[in-house]
Design a protein around this motif. Structure first.
Motif, short mmCIF file in Angstrom:
data_model
loop_
_atom_site.label_atom_id
_atom_site.label_comp_id
_atom_site.label_asym_id
_atom_site.label_seq_id
_atom_site.Cartn_x
_atom_site.Cartn_y
_atom_site.Cartn_z
N ILE A 123 32.73 -42.04 19.12
CA ILE A 123 31.27 -42.05 19.30
C ILE A 123 31.11 -41.51 20.71
N ALA A 124 31.43 -41.67 21.84
CA ALA A 124 31.46 -41.24 23.19
C ALA A 124 31.90 -39.68 23.23
N GLU A 125 32.83 -39.45 22.50
CA GLU A 125 33.20 -37.97 22.56
C GLU A 125 32.36 -37.09 21.60
N ARG A 126 31.61 -37.60 20.66
CA ARG A 126 30.66 -36.86 19.82
C ARG A 126 29.42 -36.74 20.53
N ARG A 127 29.01 -37.90 21.15
CA ARG A 127 27.80 -37.86 21.90
C ARG A 127 27.89 -36.80 22.92
N ALA A 128 28.97 -36.65 23.56
CA ALA A 128 29.20 -35.62 24.60
C ALA A 128 29.17 -33.92 24.07
N ALA A 129 29.75 -34.06 22.74
CA ALA A 129 30.11 -32.76 22.24
C ALA A 129 30.03 -33.13 20.99
N PRO A 130 28.86 -32.76 20.26
CA PRO A 130 28.66 -33.07 18.71
C PRO A 130 29.56 -32.02 17.82
N GLY A 131 29.80 -32.35 16.86
CA GLY A 131 30.50 -31.30 15.81
C GLY A 131 30.06 -31.39 14.29
N GLU A 132 30.61 -30.80 13.42
CA GLU A 132 30.24 -31.02 11.95
C GLU A 132 31.17 -32.17 11.26
N ASP A 133 30.68 -33.50 11.98
CA ASP A 133 31.25 -34.58 11.15
C ASP A 133 30.31 -36.02 10.87
N VAL A 134 30.57 -36.70 10.39
CA VAL A 134 29.66 -37.68 10.04
C VAL A 134 29.23 -38.39 11.33
N ILE A 135 30.13 -38.92 12.09
CA ILE A 135 29.76 -39.46 13.41
C ILE A 135 28.41 -38.58 14.37
N SER A 136 28.71 -37.34 14.12
CA SER A 136 27.75 -36.33 14.94
C SER A 136 26.39 -36.30 14.09
N VAL A 137 26.63 -36.59 12.92
CA VAL A 137 25.21 -36.73 11.91
C VAL A 137 24.42 -37.94 12.37
N LEU A 138 25.31 -38.92 12.41
CA LEU A 138 24.48 -40.39 12.54
C LEU A 138 24.00 -40.35 14.07
N LEU A 139 24.73 -39.67 15.11
CA LEU A 139 24.31 -39.68 16.33
C LEU A 139 22.95 -38.85 16.30
N ALA A 140 22.76 -37.78 15.64
CA ALA A 140 21.63 -36.94 15.59
C ALA A 140 20.57 -37.81 14.93
N ALA A 141 20.82 -38.45 13.90
CA ALA A 141 19.55 -39.27 13.54
C ALA A 141 19.06 -40.48 14.55
N SER A 142 19.98 -40.97 15.30
CA SER A 142 19.65 -41.73 16.25
C SER A 142 18.49 -41.04 17.45
N ARG A 143 19.00 -39.88 17.73
CA ARG A 143 18.12 -39.21 18.54
C ARG A 143 17.11 -38.70 18.16
N GLN A 144 16.80 -38.59 16.56
CA GLN A 144 15.61 -38.43 16.05
C GLN A 144 14.60 -39.58 15.80
N GLY A 145 15.08 -40.76 16.36
CA GLY A 145 14.38 -41.93 16.22
C GLY A 145 14.69 -42.86 14.98
N GLU A 146 15.70 -42.45 14.20
CA GLU A 146 15.84 -43.29 13.17
C GLU A 146 16.79 -44.47 13.45
N GLY A 147 17.63 -44.33 14.59
CA GLY A 147 17.89 -45.47 15.50
C GLY A 147 19.54 -46.02 14.89
N PHE A 148 20.43 -45.86 15.44
CA PHE A 148 21.66 -46.46 15.05
C PHE A 148 22.56 -46.87 16.53
N THR A 149 22.47 -48.21 16.90
CA THR A 149 23.04 -48.92 17.87
C THR A 149 24.78 -48.57 17.86
N ASP A 150 25.44 -48.63 18.97
CA ASP A 150 26.70 -48.34 18.84
C ASP A 150 27.32 -49.25 17.88
N ASP A 151 27.05 -50.57 18.08
CA ASP A 151 27.73 -51.53 17.16
C ASP A 151 27.47 -51.06 15.81
N GLU A 152 26.36 -50.75 15.37
CA GLU A 152 25.87 -50.15 13.88
C GLU A 152 26.91 -49.04 13.43
#
Length: 275
Positions: free
Chosen positions: A103-132
């Motif tokens: 999660i920390a790596e994708r937050r610093a450098a997003p890629g084409e993977d599920v984690i990056s997509v979920l982090l992008a959703a969080s940045r757009q206000g749909e909200g995922f905590t790190d625990d989620e």
């Protein structure tokens, strides 16, 4: 949980291209070796390689992902003990730590993977905590791998047991899709899981306990107390009884059936006499 259509389509296509390659490679190994264990050589490596790609981690991590998954899902088996519970807890802690690193790596450098997509959703206000995010990644690994392995194994076993011809069942994309759908429905892939009909469904000439009770003119409770609502199963249960008491649900049901049969014979007798 994908919210970006373009990313989803691109990512789905990348997996769509990879799956035939993974399957062909595993099948080639089985062919080269003259056969082998389907689960170990085919069903197990394919989903874990897919999950590694979905997480954006090297395929070299697949054996470690598999070990974590096996230890975590062992907690759901019937014969678990303290040692199994300790291994499951340890694997959960280790994999959670690894997931947080990803999660920390994708937050610093997003890629084409599920984690990056979920982090992008969080940045757009749909909200995922790190625990989620961690629990979602754990779910992806455990449910995505274990269920797929056993779905493949159960499906092949069902086809062999029923003498189905793969050349017919898998002759084209439509036939393959229908066959896979039926195999998934036929035998649930995981332990301790059952399936329930949410709508009235006809199975083996029976539309279920309520319809059967209505047809026989008896109570729902009488039929529901039986192990099966199917008429043939009722007769088999009756056939195994050595003593049939009035308070037995089979006795009550067969009394209703017997009454109907007697009534039918009484109505038929005059017609027979006329003939």
């Amino acid at each position: 949980f994908f919210n970006d259509t373009a990313t989803t389509e691109i990512y789905t296509l990348s997996l769509h291209d990879a799956l035939p390659i993974f399957a062909t490679e595993c099948a080639d190994v089985l062919a080269r070796d003259g056969g082998g264990d389907l689960l170990a050589a085919f069903a197990t490596p394919i989903p874990v390689r897919v999950i590694a790609r979905m997480l954006g981690v090297p395929e070299a991590m697949a054996p470690q992902l598999l070990a974590w998954s096996h230890d975590m899902v062992a907690i759901y088996q019937a014969r678990r003990d303290e040692a199994v519970e300790r291994r499951a807890a340890h694997a959960t802690v280790e994999f959670s730590r690894y997931a947080r690193t990803l999660i920390a790596e994708r937050r610093a450098a997003p890629g084409e993977d599920v984690i990056s997509v979920l982090l992008a959703a969080s940045r757009q206000g749909e909200g995922f905590t790190d625990d989620e995010l961690v629990t979602t990644i754990i779910l992806l690994l455990n449910a995505g791998h274990e269920a797929t392995v056993h779905a493949i194994g159960n499906g092949v076993r069902a086809m062999l047991a029923h003498g189905l011809d793969p050349a017919v069942c898998l002759r084209d994309e439509r036939a393959t899709a229908l066959t896979v759908e039926e195999l998934l429905r036929f035998d649930a892939p995981l332990h301790l899981f059952t399936r329930f009909c949410l709508e009235d469904t006809e199975v083996a000439d029976s539309k279920g306990p309520k319809a059967l009770a209505n047809h026989l003119g008896t109570s729902d409770e009488t039929v529901f107390r039986l192990r099966s609502p199917i008429e043939g199963a009722i007769l088999r249960v009756f056939g195994k009884l050595t003593i049939c008491q009035p308070n037995d649900p089979v006795y009550a049901l067969l009394k209703e059936i017997g009454t109907d049969l007697l009534k039918g014979l009484q109505e038929t007798q005059p017609r027979l006499d006329l003939l």
